[in-house]
Scaffold this motif. Structure first.
Motif, PDB file in Angstrom:
ATOM      1  N   ASN A  55       1.283  -0.942   0.374  1.00  0.00           N
ATOM      2  CA  ASN A  55      -0.090   0.185   0.283  1.00  0.00           C
ATOM      3  C   ASN A  55       0.791   0.915   0.192  1.00  0.00           C
ATOM      4  O   ASN A  55       0.288   2.508  -0.684  1.00  0.00           O
ATOM      5  N   ILE A  59       0.612   4.769  -2.526  1.00  0.00           N
ATOM      6  CA  ILE A  59       1.061   5.900  -2.657  1.00  0.00           C
ATOM      7  C   ILE A  59       1.506   6.317  -3.063  1.00  0.00           C
ATOM      8  O   ILE A  59       1.107   7.949  -3.797  1.00  0.00           O
ATOM      9  N   THR A  62       0.779   7.397  -6.504  1.00  0.00           N
ATOM     10  CA  THR A  62      -0.202   7.735  -6.786  1.00  0.00           C
ATOM     11  C   THR A  62       0.024   8.974  -6.741  1.00  0.00           C
ATOM     12  O   THR A  62      -0.667  10.383  -7.359  1.00  0.00           O
ATOM     13  N   ASN A 300      -5.047   8.576   0.405  1.00  0.00           N
ATOM     14  CA  ASN A 300      -5.544   6.645   0.441  1.00  0.00           C
ATOM     15  C   ASN A 300      -6.423   6.399   1.586  1.00  0.00           C
ATOM     16  O   ASN A 300      -7.095   5.477   1.630  1.00  0.00           O
ATOM     17  N   THR A 303      -9.823   6.989   1.433  1.00  0.00           N
ATOM     18  CA  THR A 303      -9.914   5.504   0.533  1.00  0.00           C
ATOM     19  C   THR A 303     -10.219   4.141   0.756  1.00  0.00           C
ATOM     20  O   THR A 303     -11.493   3.390   0.894  1.00  0.00           O
TER      21      THR A 303
END
Length: 340
Positions: A55, A59, A62, A300, A303
């Motif tokens: 993850n 991030i 992104t 993030n 989300t």
């Protein structure tokens, strides 16, 4: 008298020695680091997968495109300008890269070169309009925001163009990794490092700060303001084009609007949160990157928690207001409409 002076100077020297590392980081950056730790800790406690390496990479990927734009937005703001059109420039470059790639015998390099050329051209155009047309940077680039978006929609028919993920170069840009980090993240690191060195360790950087701090004094010192301002916008356009290429690689096609809309607000928010004075003359790449990481971690986290994406826009706008309010308070300027 000598002894007294030594006694007075010793504590100061000791204090300076103790606070040296903190002073190097800067109060603004320390605040961002603290905020980032709080955000990571909060969402990490709410979701066990939030701090997982997979993850964290999500991030990082992104925020890459917005991060590139924030880096060059920092340069433009330090120089005393503002570029609201960087998102539209990225969208236009995305469309150009995909369309040229599709029509030039499937050559990714031709598509990328064309995109960079377009980005450089519109960046120079912004600078020329501002310098020689004597148009306020906000108005000039607001016009560019609409014009470049419209141009991207015109040449693409308002639709995504081409398909690039049948090419090894675009696949490498979107999915490749070096030393465990995505290629896109490495590109952000390289661009940010180069701009940091430019600003902090060269005469060009010192002149940019001088122009933003006091353009009259800079002009009297013999600095060519016109050349520097146009160059700053040209740099912004070129890096925005790189962001557009990465957008194409990431989505698999040229995107006239989708994926690039809102990037200008993200770049300005990150620069302001990172310590850039919107009047110019102050700021740095380190603070901007920390702000980009904070915005990415917050987005993030929201989300992952399934919070409506519209709240992300609310949070982003609120952070921009908070950053500007803090700047005003620190500068000691009188608030508009209030007595001195």
């Amino acid at each position: 008298m000598t002894t007294s002076t030594a006694e007075r100077s010793t504590p100061a020297a000791t204090k300076s020695g103790r606070l040296g590392p903190l002073a190097a980081v800067g109060g603004q950056n320390l605040s961002l680091i603290a905020a980032l730790v709080v955000v990571l800790g909060l969402f990490g406690s709410l979701n066990g997968n939030y701090l997982a390496w997979a993850n964290v990479q999500v991030i990082a990927e992104t925020v890459t495109i917005a991060g590139l734009l924030a880096v060059v937005q920092t340069v433009v703001i330090i120089c005393g300008g503002l570029d609201i059109s960087v998102g539209s420039q990225a969208g236009l470059a995305s469309v150009v890269s995909a369309m040229v790639f599709t029509s030039a015998g499937a050559s990714p390099w031709a598509g990328m070169a064309a995109a960079i050329g377009v980005g450089l051209a519109v960046g120079v155009l912004n600078g020329v309009i501002i310098v020689y047309g004597r148009v306020n940077p906000t108005i000039a680039t607001l016009a560019g925001l609409a014009a470049y978006k419209g141009l991207a929609q015109l040449v693409s028919g308002g639709r995504a163009q081409g398909y690039v993920l049948n090419d090894d170069i675009f696949i490498f840009l979107s999915r490749g990794k070096i030393a465990g980090l995505p290629v896109m993240v490495w590109l952000l690191i390289l661009v940010a490092a180069a701009v940091h060195v430019l600003l902090k360790y060269t005469d060009i950087g010192r002149n940019i700060y001088a122009i933003g701090g006091n353009d009259t004094a800079a002009r009297l010192a013999g600095i060519n303001l016109n050349k520097y301002l146009i160059s700053a916008y040209a740099l912004a356009g070129s890096v925005a084009a790189l962001a557009g290429i990465l957008l194409t690689a990431r989505t698999g096609s040229g995107q006239p609007v989708s994926g690039s809309e809102g990037l200008e607000l993200q770049s300005i928010t990150a620069a302001a949160l990172g310590g850039c004075a919107l009047k110019g003359g102050k700021g740095g790449i380190g603070g901007t990157l920390l702000a980009v990481a904070l915005l990415g971690a917050l987005q993030n986290g929201l989300t992952v928690q399934g919070i409506n994406s519209f709240w992300q826009n609310v949070a982003q706008g609120s952070l921009l207001v908070v950053a500007v309010v803090i700047q005003q308070r620190r500068s000691g300027e009188r608030a508009v409409g209030l007595p001195a």
